[in-house]
Design a protein around this motif. Structure first.
Motif, PDB file in Angstrom:
ATOM      1  N   LEU A   1       3.986  11.994  -7.994  1.00  0.00           N
ATOM      2  CA  LEU A   1       4.130  11.121  -9.154  1.00  0.00           C
ATOM      3  C   LEU A   1       5.602  10.753  -9.275  1.00  0.00           C
ATOM      4  O   LEU A   1       6.456  11.611  -9.542  1.00  0.00           O
ATOM      5  N   ILE A   2       5.924   9.470  -9.081  1.00  0.00           N
ATOM      6  CA  ILE A   2       7.329   9.043  -9.063  1.00  0.00           C
ATOM      7  C   ILE A   2       7.721   8.270 -10.312  1.00  0.00           C
ATOM      8  O   ILE A   2       8.908   8.083 -10.575  1.00  0.00           O
ATOM      9  N   ASP A   3       6.756   7.813 -11.116  1.00  0.00           N
ATOM     10  CA  ASP A   3       7.109   7.081 -12.335  1.00  0.00           C
ATOM     11  C   ASP A   3       5.925   7.137 -13.286  1.00  0.00           C
ATOM     12  O   ASP A   3       4.759   7.111 -12.854  1.00  0.00           O
ATOM     13  N   ALA A   4       6.224   7.212 -14.589  1.00  0.00           N
ATOM     14  CA  ALA A   4       5.183   7.221 -15.613  1.00  0.00           C
ATOM     15  C   ALA A   4       5.807   6.805 -16.935  1.00  0.00           C
ATOM     16  O   ALA A   4       6.958   7.170 -17.227  1.00  0.00           O
ATOM     17  N   PHE A   5       5.093   6.032 -17.712  1.00  0.00           N
ATOM     18  CA  PHE A   5       5.552   5.652 -19.049  1.00  0.00           C
ATOM     19  C   PHE A   5       4.334   5.492 -19.952  1.00  0.00           C
ATOM     20  O   PHE A   5       3.234   5.179 -19.502  1.00  0.00           O
ATOM     21  N   ARG A   6       4.579   5.717 -21.230  1.00  0.00           N
ATOM     22  CA  ARG A   6       3.520   5.682 -22.223  1.00  0.00           C
ATOM     23  C   ARG A   6       3.712   4.472 -23.123  1.00  0.00           C
ATOM     24  O   ARG A   6       4.810   4.181 -23.575  1.00  0.00           O
ATOM     25  N   THR A   7       2.645   3.740 -23.367  1.00  0.00           N
ATOM     26  CA  THR A   7       2.682   2.539 -24.195  1.00  0.00           C
ATOM     27  C   THR A   7       1.998   2.803 -25.531  1.00  0.00           C
ATOM     28  O   THR A   7       1.248   3.779 -25.686  1.00  0.00           O
ATOM     29  N   SER A   8       2.250   1.913 -26.482  1.00  0.00           N
ATOM     30  CA  SER A   8       1.650   2.069 -27.804  1.00  0.00           C
ATOM     31  C   SER A   8       0.183   1.702 -27.826  1.00  0.00           C
ATOM     32  O   SER A   8      -0.541   2.074 -28.750  1.00  0.00           O
ATOM     33  N   SER A   9      -0.280   0.980 -26.823  1.00  0.00           N
ATOM     34  CA  SER A   9      -1.681   0.571 -26.731  1.00  0.00           C
ATOM     35  C   SER A   9      -2.226   0.984 -25.372  1.00  0.00           C
ATOM     36  O   SER A   9      -1.502   0.994 -24.364  1.00  0.00           O
TER      37      SER A   9
ATOM     38  N   ALA B   1       0.820  -1.221   0.000  1.00  0.00           N
ATOM     39  CA  ALA B   1       0.000   0.000   0.000  1.00  0.00           C
ATOM     40  C   ALA B   1       0.851   1.267   0.000  1.00  0.00           C
ATOM     41  O   ALA B   1       0.401   2.304   0.467  1.00  0.00           O
ATOM     42  N   ARG B   2       2.046   1.176  -0.534  1.00  0.00           N
ATOM     43  CA  ARG B   2       2.891   2.379  -0.609  1.00  0.00           C
ATOM     44  C   ARG B   2       2.721   3.090  -1.942  1.00  0.00           C
ATOM     45  O   ARG B   2       2.864   4.313  -2.019  1.00  0.00           O
ATOM     46  N   TRP B   3       2.418   2.345  -3.007  1.00  0.00           N
ATOM     47  CA  TRP B   3       2.278   2.920  -4.329  1.00  0.00           C
ATOM     48  C   TRP B   3       0.857   2.737  -4.822  1.00  0.00           C
ATOM     49  O   TRP B   3       0.149   1.793  -4.432  1.00  0.00           O
ATOM     50  N   LEU B   4       0.462   3.632  -5.708  1.00  0.00           N
ATOM     51  CA  LEU B   4      -0.815   3.550  -6.408  1.00  0.00           C
ATOM     52  C   LEU B   4      -0.535   3.687  -7.894  1.00  0.00           C
ATOM     53  O   LEU B   4       0.023   4.698  -8.335  1.00  0.00           O
ATOM     54  N   VAL B   5      -0.888   2.680  -8.661  1.00  0.00           N
ATOM     55  CA  VAL B   5      -0.653   2.664 -10.104  1.00  0.00           C
ATOM     56  C   VAL B   5      -1.991   2.874 -10.795  1.00  0.00           C
ATOM     57  O   VAL B   5      -2.986   2.206 -10.471  1.00  0.00           O
ATOM     58  N   ALA B   6      -2.008   3.801 -11.748  1.00  0.00           N
ATOM     59  CA  ALA B   6      -3.236   4.145 -12.464  1.00  0.00           C
ATOM     60  C   ALA B   6      -2.971   4.126 -13.954  1.00  0.00           C
ATOM     61  O   ALA B   6      -1.927   4.602 -14.426  1.00  0.00           O
ATOM     62  N   ALA B   7      -3.928   3.570 -14.713  1.00  0.00           N
ATOM     63  CA  ALA B   7      -3.869   3.544 -16.171  1.00  0.00           C
ATOM     64  C   ALA B   7      -4.971   4.442 -16.707  1.00  0.00           C
ATOM     65  O   ALA B   7      -6.129   4.345 -16.280  1.00  0.00           O
TER      66      ALA B   7
ATOM     67  N   SER C   1      -2.995   6.378 -22.792  1.00  0.00           N
ATOM     68  CA  SER C   1      -1.958   5.344 -22.944  1.00  0.00           C
ATOM     69  C   SER C   1      -0.811   5.529 -21.975  1.00  0.00           C
ATOM     70  O   SER C   1       0.322   5.136 -22.268  1.00  0.00           O
ATOM     71  N   THR C   2      -1.064   6.115 -20.834  1.00  0.00           N
ATOM     72  CA  THR C   2      -0.020   6.356 -19.844  1.00  0.00           C
ATOM     73  C   THR C   2      -0.328   5.592 -18.561  1.00  0.00           C
ATOM     74  O   THR C   2      -1.477   5.583 -18.102  1.00  0.00           O
ATOM     75  N   ILE C   3       0.694   4.961 -18.012  1.00  0.00           N
ATOM     76  CA  ILE C   3       0.593   4.243 -16.739  1.00  0.00           C
ATOM     77  C   ILE C   3       1.426   5.017 -15.726  1.00  0.00           C
ATOM     78  O   ILE C   3       2.648   5.155 -15.884  1.00  0.00           O
ATOM     79  N   ARG C   4       0.776   5.557 -14.721  1.00  0.00           N
ATOM     80  CA  ARG C   4       1.427   6.404 -13.722  1.00  0.00           C
ATOM     81  C   ARG C   4       1.504   5.683 -12.377  1.00  0.00           C
ATOM     82  O   ARG C   4       0.584   4.949 -12.008  1.00  0.00           O
TER      83      ARG C   4
END
Length: 444
Positions: free
Chosen positions: A149-157, A127-133, A137-140
């Motif tokens: 916001l400590i990490d984010a990347f964008r996917t092709s789909s 319960a330290r991180w929360l990942v949202a899609a 096309s971005t997963i934060r």
């Protein structure tokens, strides 16, 4: 769910009316309300329901009474509960993910910065991180204690669903144009990563993980095109005996020989208390007995004679046929050069079958052959624990016969000498190995 009986009903009631609202707006707020998410805590004490008009309702699980209503500034589209920490992530219509504590029943964090609709959120196992899609096309990844916001990347789909593995090693995602599940490794498990806050300019485009089967299939097709012209001649095969001075075991489970040694105890323990009752057999058309009431004649003819005849035929056929065990034992060479056929066969038998075969050695010639087979195997330093088991069972069953007959005294004395010699060798090897192991352990 098991009984199919409705137990309780949780009524969210009307929308809480603000003090400054007019009569027209209050009437509108009392209309039908849509529930968009449900959750229950780990101890089944609280039931939480979020609605499309932007409220989070808390109910007592046992009494079904509504305890409190938390009003959000936007509509609640969905929510997910982390049972261990008691945190709820609520996806709101204003592109904000709000984290609510079910103990204090207040909004403790707000995760913003999304450019499009949030499709799914998930908590890390701790319960330290929360990942949202989101739909862009971005997963934060957000750090819940700091809300950054400590990490984010964008996917092709577009990722439509995300979830963490129970050990926090992988992030699994499902995407819009694919029926597969993609796994992303968590770098924080095996390398140092920085958890500083990032901006939208730091979001990179990341390639999707390779799908299993496509690249491997191409590689197999390329390998299939290569023809093997010659067979390899340098293939190493492990010999049956590495060295003549070593003692080799059968490599079979230890429970196999323990079962054989204690077979009588196991059979006595598993013996049924009552014999099984055979079902009554009756012909298709039952004869009736004379009388006013209908009664059927269910008496069976005496089949004792047929059974005795079948038993005699069975005994006769059994006595005339030689078992495979006896044939393999007879083929053993008494000059000390065994071809391992007998022991390879006896290893395939079950403990009960081995016990029956050893009990069937009723003649002196068969007992002499079995003693010779044990002596040869002990001298070859192979199958040590199997030979010890066979020897124990054989002497326990036929001990009185062996003592009463002078013809077998020579084989018994040879077996005793070889047994003492091999036992001393095994004890010396074990002592040497234990001493070497102790020296290495104390040194390092």
């Amino acid at each position: 769910m098991q009984s199919g009986v409705r137990r309780k009903t949780f009524d969210i009631g009307p929308y809480p009316i603000p003090a400054a609202s007019t009569s027209a707006s209050s009437k509108k707020l009392r209309e039908g309300r849509a529930v968009t998410g449900l959750a229950s805590d780990a101890l089944n004490t609280v039931v939480i329901a979020c609605t499309l008009d932007g409220t989070i309702n808390f109910f007592d699980f046992h009494t079904a009474a509504q305890e409190q209503t938390l009003v959000l500034p936007a509509a609640a589209l969905s929510m997910i509960l982390h049972g261990d920490s008691g945190l709820i992530a609520v996806v709101c219509d204003d592109l904000v993910v709000r984290v609510v504590d079910i103990e204090t029943r207040r909004v403790v964090r707000e995760m913003s910065g999304f450019q499009s609709k949030v499709l799914d959120v998930t908590f890390s196992p701790d319960a330290r991180w929360l990942v949202a899609a989101s739909l862009d096309s971005t997963i934060r990844t957000f750090d819940i204690p700091t809300g950054r916001l400590i990490d984010a990347f964008r996917t092709s789909s577009v990722a439509t669903s995300v979830t963490f593995s129970p050990t926090n090693d992988f992030l699994a995602t499902a995407h819009l144009d694919s029926v597969g599940v993609y796994l992303w490794a968590n770098r924080a498990q095996y390398s140092e990563v920085s958890f500083k806050s990032i901006s939208d300019d730091d979001i990179d485009n990341v390639a999707m993980p390779s799908m299993q089967g496509e690249e491997e299939e191409e590689a197999l097709e390329e390998l299939a095109a290569l023809a093997i012209t010659e067979k390899p001649t340098d293939v190493f095969v492990t010999p049956a005996q590495l060295d003549g001075d070593l003692v080799t075991l059968t490599l079979l489970p230890r429970s196999r020989w323990q079962t054989l040694l204690n077979l009588e105890v196991i059979q006595q323990r598993n013996k049924p208390k009552e014999p099984p009752k055979q079902p009554e057999k009756a012909p298709f058309f039952l004869p009736t007995l004379p009388g006013v009431e209908h009664r059927f004649d269910v008496q069976h003819p005496d089949k004792g004679k047929d059974k005795s005849k079948a038993t005699k035929v069975l005994h006769k056929s059994t006595g005339s046929a030689e078992s495979v065990f006896w044939q393999k034992l007879s083929d053993e060479n008494e000059d000390g050069h065994s071809d391992d056929v007998f022991y390879d066969y006896i290893k395939t038998l079950s403990p009960a079958a081995i016990d029956v075969e050893i009990r069937s050695l009723a003649t002196l010639d068969s007992q002499r052959l079995f003693l010779t087979a044990l002596i040869q195997r002990l001298r070859s330093h192979r199958d040590f624990e199997a030979v010890q088991t066979f020897q124990s069972i054989f002497l326990r069953i036929h001990g009185e016969v062996l003592v009463a007959n002078e013809e077998l005294r020579g084989e018994l004395e040879r077996l005793k000498e070889v047994q003492v010699t091999e036992s001393e060798r095994v004890i010396e090897l074990l002592a040497s190995s234990l001493g070497t192991l102790g020296f290495v352990r104390d040194t390092f």
